[in-house]
Motif scaffolding. Sequence first.
Motif, PDB file in Angstrom:
ATOM      1  N   ARG A   2       8.681 -11.702  41.774  1.00 50.43           N
ATOM      2  CA  ARG A   2       9.817 -10.902  41.264  1.00 50.43           C
ATOM      3  C   ARG A   2       9.283  -9.467  42.278  1.00 50.43           C
ATOM      4  O   ARG A   2       7.640  -8.936  42.684  1.00 50.43           O
ATOM      5  N   GLU A  47      14.313  -4.155  38.714  1.00 46.45           N
ATOM      6  CA  GLU A  47      13.260  -5.272  38.882  1.00 46.45           C
ATOM      7  C   GLU A  47      13.818  -6.660  40.069  1.00 46.45           C
ATOM      8  O   GLU A  47      15.784  -6.679  39.535  1.00 46.45           O
ATOM      9  N   GLU A  49      14.367 -10.564  41.428  1.00 51.81           N
ATOM     10  CA  GLU A  49      13.615 -11.886  41.991  1.00 51.81           C
ATOM     11  C   GLU A  49      13.900 -12.203  43.055  1.00 51.81           C
ATOM     12  O   GLU A  49      15.453 -12.494  42.806  1.00 51.81           O
ATOM     13  N   ALA A  56      14.239 -10.348  48.741  1.00 52.76           N
ATOM     14  CA  ALA A  56      14.884  -8.805  47.909  1.00 52.76           C
ATOM     15  C   ALA A  56      15.460  -7.823  48.462  1.00 52.76           C
ATOM     16  O   ALA A  56      15.587  -7.008  47.831  1.00 52.76           O
TER      17      ALA A  56
END
Length: 88
Positions: A2, A47, A49, A56
């Motif tokens: 994450r 956030e 993942e 990301a």
Amino acid sequence: MRFAARVEVQLRAGIADPEGTTIERALPALGFDEVHHVRAGRSFRFEVEADDEATARARAEELADRLLANPVIEESRLELAALADEGR
């Protein structure tokens, strides 16, 4: 993994910023005579993942360009940081 993402969105240079102008005009009455060139913007935190930081970053940049900012008149800046493993 994450990742914590923060996207700052602001009008491009040369685009009128009425909110920033209004704030700047009010500053002297509040005792902030030394503050100039105010630009307003928006901040988004979320956030992501992903398997790695590059993935990301790519997803967060895509989200910023497609949903959070109008790339014609705004620019976005992304900050990304890995989050500590929460035992998941």
